[in-house]
Design a protein around this motif. Structure first.
Motif, PDB file in Angstrom:
ATOM      1  N   UNK A 207       4.680  -2.778   1.657  1.00  0.00           N
ATOM      2  CA  UNK A 207       4.331  -2.449   0.280  1.00  0.00           C
ATOM      3  C   UNK A 207       3.320  -1.309   0.296  1.00  0.00           C
ATOM      4  N   UNK A 208       3.606  -0.253  -0.457  1.00  0.00           N
ATOM      5  CA  UNK A 208       2.704   0.886  -0.544  1.00  0.00           C
ATOM      6  C   UNK A 208       1.769   0.713  -1.730  1.00  0.00           C
ATOM      7  N   UNK A 209       0.463   0.856  -1.491  1.00  0.00           N
ATOM      8  CA  UNK A 209      -0.536   0.860  -2.554  1.00  0.00           C
ATOM      9  C   UNK A 209      -1.189   2.228  -2.590  1.00  0.00           C
ATOM     10  N   UNK A 210      -0.972   2.958  -3.671  1.00  0.00           N
ATOM     11  CA  UNK A 210      -1.619   4.262  -3.843  1.00  0.00           C
ATOM     12  C   UNK A 210      -2.673   4.095  -4.926  1.00  0.00           C
ATOM     13  N   UNK A 226      -1.666  -8.528  -3.278  1.00  0.00           N
ATOM     14  CA  UNK A 226      -1.010  -7.988  -2.089  1.00  0.00           C
ATOM     15  C   UNK A 226      -1.991  -7.901  -0.926  1.00  0.00           C
ATOM     16  N   UNK A 227      -3.197  -7.426  -1.186  1.00  0.00           N
ATOM     17  CA  UNK A 227      -4.202  -7.348  -0.129  1.00  0.00           C
ATOM     18  C   UNK A 227      -4.547  -8.742   0.400  1.00  0.00           C
ATOM     19  N   UNK A 233      -3.084  -4.538   7.213  1.00  0.00           N
ATOM     20  CA  UNK A 233      -3.363  -3.469   6.256  1.00  0.00           C
ATOM     21  C   UNK A 233      -3.473  -2.173   7.037  1.00  0.00           C
ATOM     22  N   UNK A 234      -2.536  -1.269   6.800  1.00  0.00           N
ATOM     23  CA  UNK A 234      -2.577   0.061   7.397  1.00  0.00           C
ATOM     24  C   UNK A 234      -3.122   1.004   6.334  1.00  0.00           C
ATOM     25  N   UNK A 235      -4.193   1.692   6.647  1.00  0.00           N
ATOM     26  CA  UNK A 235      -4.890   2.439   5.604  1.00  0.00           C
ATOM     27  C   UNK A 235      -5.255   3.838   6.067  1.00  0.00           C
ATOM     28  N   UNK A 236      -5.277   4.763   5.118  1.00  0.00           N
ATOM     29  CA  UNK A 236      -5.725   6.120   5.390  1.00  0.00           C
ATOM     30  C   UNK A 236      -7.222   6.116   5.668  1.00  0.00           C
ATOM     31  N   UNK A 237      -7.723   7.129   6.382  1.00  0.00           N
ATOM     32  CA  UNK A 237      -9.146   7.140   6.750  1.00  0.00           C
ATOM     33  C   UNK A 237     -10.103   7.139   5.566  1.00  0.00           C
ATOM     34  N   UNK A 267       4.127  -9.399   6.092  1.00  0.00           N
ATOM     35  CA  UNK A 267       3.852  -8.468   5.000  1.00  0.00           C
ATOM     36  C   UNK A 267       2.855  -7.405   5.455  1.00  0.00           C
ATOM     37  N   UNK A 268       3.264  -6.155   5.356  1.00  0.00           N
ATOM     38  CA  UNK A 268       2.409  -5.021   5.709  1.00  0.00           C
ATOM     39  C   UNK A 268       2.069  -4.247   4.444  1.00  0.00           C
ATOM     40  N   UNK A 269       0.785  -3.962   4.258  1.00  0.00           N
ATOM     41  CA  UNK A 269       0.332  -3.165   3.119  1.00  0.00           C
ATOM     42  C   UNK A 269      -0.139  -1.815   3.637  1.00  0.00           C
TER      43      UNK A 269
END
Length: 280
Positions: A207-210, A226-227, A233-237, A267-269
């Motif tokens: 699931x993409x969270x923007x 979702x979190x 949780x794969x996240x941008x820096x 589940x991957x966010x």
């Protein structure tokens, strides 16, 4: 009873370099000695709390590991705390948060559910006000739902043998509007287990969270849930730590600007900030 274990040398307003000023714990005190020093209204209030938790309230005991000091005299209180700490006893010093190893929170009791509200000794009044709000929000029968879920552990495990699937199914059922919504009029665990649809409610995949805001209070209910459900949780820096803190404590956190592959279990966010937020 809920006990908040604090740092021995820390206190309100002191920067310890930690995210939390203390770690909330629920300690089983039934039959265990707890030292109570002092007399008067404050000491009586602490005695009631300890006795309700089943503690053996004593003036002194060699096996005690917790103590409450409710002495009005400052010098006597400081000396008592020092003597108890020298014995390895964790101490709560009433109205002296800087001397406390643990604090006693405000409690909402829906046995066996306990909700503890603590401020690390900064404001007992605020904790009490929040407790009053929660008293009106949480139904009296909440404990019955907890007991029903406990009794249904075996059939729940049979229906969802995988731990991740089981956690996600329970999360979906207990969510607002779910079959077991704790605030709904009459959640029925038996009916939930008997519903065929409940087998298909385990969220998996990616699931993409923007996000358009760095403020965790701006998360939508869907994003927050979702979190809370994510296995990783794969996240941008540039995603703030305050956002990542809303994920489950045992969820993997991976810093990467690249979206994940689709071969990960559970589940991957993937969280990133929208361009408008990144450019600020």
């Amino acid at each position: 009873m809920a006990v908040t274990a604090g740092e021995r040398n820390g206190g309100p307003g002191l920067d310890t370099g930690l995210a939390w000023h203390s770690l909330p714990l629920f300690v089983r005190l039934r039959g265990r000695p707890v030292i109570l020093m002092g007399e008067g209204e404050a000491a009586d209030a602490k005695r009631r709390l300890l006795e309700r938790a089943g503690a053996l309230v004593v003036a002194d005991h060699p096996d005690a590991r917790l103590a409450v000091v409710a002495l009005e005299d400052e010098g006597a209180a400081v000396a008592a705390v020092a003597a108890l700490r020298a014995r390895g006893v964790l101490v709560n010093a009433v109205d002296r948060p800087a001397l406390c190893d643990f604090t006693l929170p405000a409690i909402v009791d829906r046995h066996p559910v306990l909700v503890a509200i603590g401020t690390g000794g900064v404001s007992a009044g605020l904790a009490a006000a929040l407790r009053q709000r929660l008293e009106g929000l949480l139904p009296a029968r909440l404990g019955l739902l907890a007991d029903a879920l406990f009794a249904a552990r075996a059939p729940i495990r049979r229906q969802w043998p995988d731990g991740g699937d089981r956690r996600r199914a329970l999360s979906a059922a207990l969510a607002p509007g779910g079959d077991l919504d704790p605030l709904s009029p009459d959640p029925d665990v038996h009916s939930w287990l008997g519903a065929d649809a409940s087998r298909d409610r385990c969220s998996q995949g990616i699931l993409m969270l923007r996000l358009t805001s760095a403020d965790p209070d701006d998360l939508t209910l869907r994003q927050a849930r979702a979190l809370a459900d994510a296995d990783r949780v794969i996240h941008a820096p540039d995603v703030p730590a305050a956002i990542l803190d809303r994920a489950r404590a045992d969820a993997d956190r991976i810093e990467s600007a690249t979206p994940p592959g689709d071969d990960l279990p559970g589940l991957t966010i993937h969280v990133e900030m929208a361009r408008s937020e990144m450019g600020r």
